[in-house]
Motif scaffolding. Sequence first.
Motif, PDB file in Angstrom:
ATOM      1  N   SER A   1       0.803  -1.283   0.177  1.00 30.96           N
ATOM      2  CA  SER A   1       0.141   0.027  -0.075  1.00 30.96           C
ATOM      3  C   SER A   1       0.802   1.200  -0.297  1.00 30.96           C
ATOM      4  O   SER A   1       0.163   2.208  -0.301  1.00 30.96           O
ATOM      5  CB  SER A   1      -0.850   0.212   1.144  1.00 30.96           C
ATOM      6  OG  SER A   1      -0.180   0.227   2.427  1.00 30.96           O
TER       7      SER A   1
ATOM      8  N   GLY B   1      -8.410  -0.429  -5.334  1.00 28.72           N
ATOM      9  CA  GLY B   1      -7.069   0.441  -4.798  1.00 28.72           C
ATOM     10  C   GLY B   1      -5.998  -0.394  -4.694  1.00 28.72           C
ATOM     11  O   GLY B   1      -5.084   0.264  -4.037  1.00 28.72           O
TER      12      GLY B   1
ATOM     13  N   ARG C   1      -2.846   1.415  -6.155  1.00 23.52           N
ATOM     14  CA  ARG C   1      -3.267   2.872  -6.363  1.00 23.52           C
ATOM     15  C   ARG C   1      -1.858   3.499  -5.915  1.00 23.52           C
ATOM     16  O   ARG C   1      -1.503   4.496  -6.541  1.00 23.52           O
ATOM     17  CB  ARG C   1      -4.083   3.404  -4.985  1.00 23.52           C
ATOM     18  CG  ARG C   1      -4.493   4.749  -5.025  1.00 23.52           C
ATOM     19  CD  ARG C   1      -5.299   5.360  -4.031  1.00 23.52           C
ATOM     20  NE  ARG C   1      -6.622   4.743  -4.131  1.00 23.52           N
ATOM     21  CZ  ARG C   1      -7.108   3.573  -3.426  1.00 23.52           C
ATOM     22  NH1 ARG C   1      -6.536   3.156  -2.361  1.00 23.52           N
ATOM     23  NH2 ARG C   1      -8.461   3.301  -3.628  1.00 23.52           N
TER      24      ARG C   1
END
Length: 680
Positions: A153, A174, A177
Amino acid sequence: MLWAARGWFLLCLLPSILRARASPETKPSSPLCQQSPTKVSCKGVGLRKFPKGLGQGIKYLELSNNFIQNLSGSNMPGFGQLEYLDVCSNQLESVSATALAELPRLRSLLLGSNHLDRNYLANGEAFHLLRNIEVLDLSVNSLESHMASWYISNLTSLRVLDLSGNTMTKLLAGTFRNSPRLRQLDLSNNYIMEIQEGAFEPLEELEVLNLALNSLHCISGFSLTQLRVLNLSHNALELFSEEEGEEPYLLRVLDLSHNRLLYFPDLPRAHDLTHLNLSNNLIASLLPGSPHPREFVLPYKEMQRFNRTVRPVAALTHMADLDLSNNRLELFPFSFFHSLGSLHSLSLARNCLQDVARESVTNGTELSVRSLDLHSNALRVLPRWFFDSLPHLESMDLGSNSLQPCESQGSDQGRDLGGHSHTSAPRDTCTPFYNVPRLKHLSLSKNNISRLQPRAFNRTPLLSLDLSGNRDLSMPTGALAGLELSLQELSLRDNQMDEAALPCLGTLRALDLSGNHLSLLPTGLSCSPLESLDVRNNRLQALGTVRSWSHSLRAVAVAGNPWSCCSLGWLDALRAAGAAVPDLRQARCVFQERGRNSSARITDTPRWVCPQPEGTASLALLVALMGLSLLGAWAFCLLRKGRKAPGCAGLESNRVGVSQPHPKGQGPTEERPPDSITKV
């Protein structure tokens, strides 16, 4: 590995340990590690903790295949220069933030095949410190979708990511992302059934994507125009379509094999595509207007875009390699492939082809194909125009069909080169393999060919020819006429032939005659510069005059023949020529023992049972009697103890000559050297 290729490493043996006693902080944790000034490998040495005392300046560290369970800060001082760390195949389940904080220059981190599904929250928090990481391997860690998303992440510099072999079931919108620089992504061998909309949208630099071995059923609106390589093999795809628009795709390699596709995929803007694999699908036709099979109904709303006809492939102007093997095609549609102007390699193997469809193709239509694979179909005849439409054809696999070669036009009708009459196959039931000017490699194995017609390959410059698996094949004299100056490899394996007639093949290098019923080798082998000969599983007792053609041999396979134990001169000749016999230990020979046939390994040949050459036994007996006579005379002289005897004096000064009377007109019987007896 890169460090091993340079050969810099030194074994941490006793001298290093002794020197290290003066400075304990530099003592290696294992004497089995291999070390150079900047690179250390402790692969598979049984480590349970991170090694200490490896010295300053280490940039490359390999710790794979050990038993390390955690990476903690207390175990990792002095690695501030480390750029590459491999901890794959350990028992790793915990990675601390303090440990990763000690690695500010780390670029590549390999953690595959561990237990990172445990403590994933704390581990993922620690991964936020890897701001410079470019290569990350998290494969085979039992990671679920949300776990994988958490681990990456905050990895903004990531270029290569491996998440294969985990337990992911979907790609969340996501997930990537914060990884916009990703170029290579491996998601293979998971359980992915769903890709949420926008999941790949941030990856504008992605070039290689592997989604093989998942559970995807539909790819619609495919929008990754920047991709170069896409692997979707081994899924359950029934639909693949591009996104509507004008932007061209940069895709070069697309693998859709092992799916459930019913038709050729819709690729109107894949102008750069060079390799397309559609093998192992359910495609039944490539002809325009072909309906979908009734037994399949696609419940996707995207199907409304299709009008139940096969779309043209005119846009695929750079397609070089197309694999349609193992589908349900029944016709070979020339018009479809004609639009693929750069096509060089085409495979339609393992389909249901029974005929070739010329459709509305005009005379003179040509394909650019150089390699064509049609094996394992139901073809019975290929017409002359088929070969005329393939002027660049160099390699052709027609194995496991039912094709019968025609007799070459221009050969003596009704007679082979030996003057024997025969009946030629009608032109509409045979295939003309003659006069194919660029064909160099041809396989006709397992075609149920019963008789090879004379000059069947005349004016076709074949380099290799496979005629194996044609039971009871008859090869009359002249069957291979026309190949004398080109053929280099010939396979007649498993034909159960009793005899084979070969012309003088002046360029033949490899010959496979295994699995037949030959008791004699074909005549004409002396013309061939053979390097490899396979005669296994025949009925040969000897190889004949090997010396005349063994000068070029490098390897001969001989097992499975009833060789004569008393006629192994050919083996001596092979050894003298430097030829290898790799299966000699499995070869056996036959000999007579007490009136019965017995066998033994050639390497344990019982020489004493072999009959001696005529005259050798009587001559040996005569020599033995002479020896006994001389021995008795010598003993008699010793008993005289100094008494001079005329006989003894004569014995001391003269040679003894023994001759045997011979019939008039005949000379003495000479002892023939037992060249047929081989000492092993």
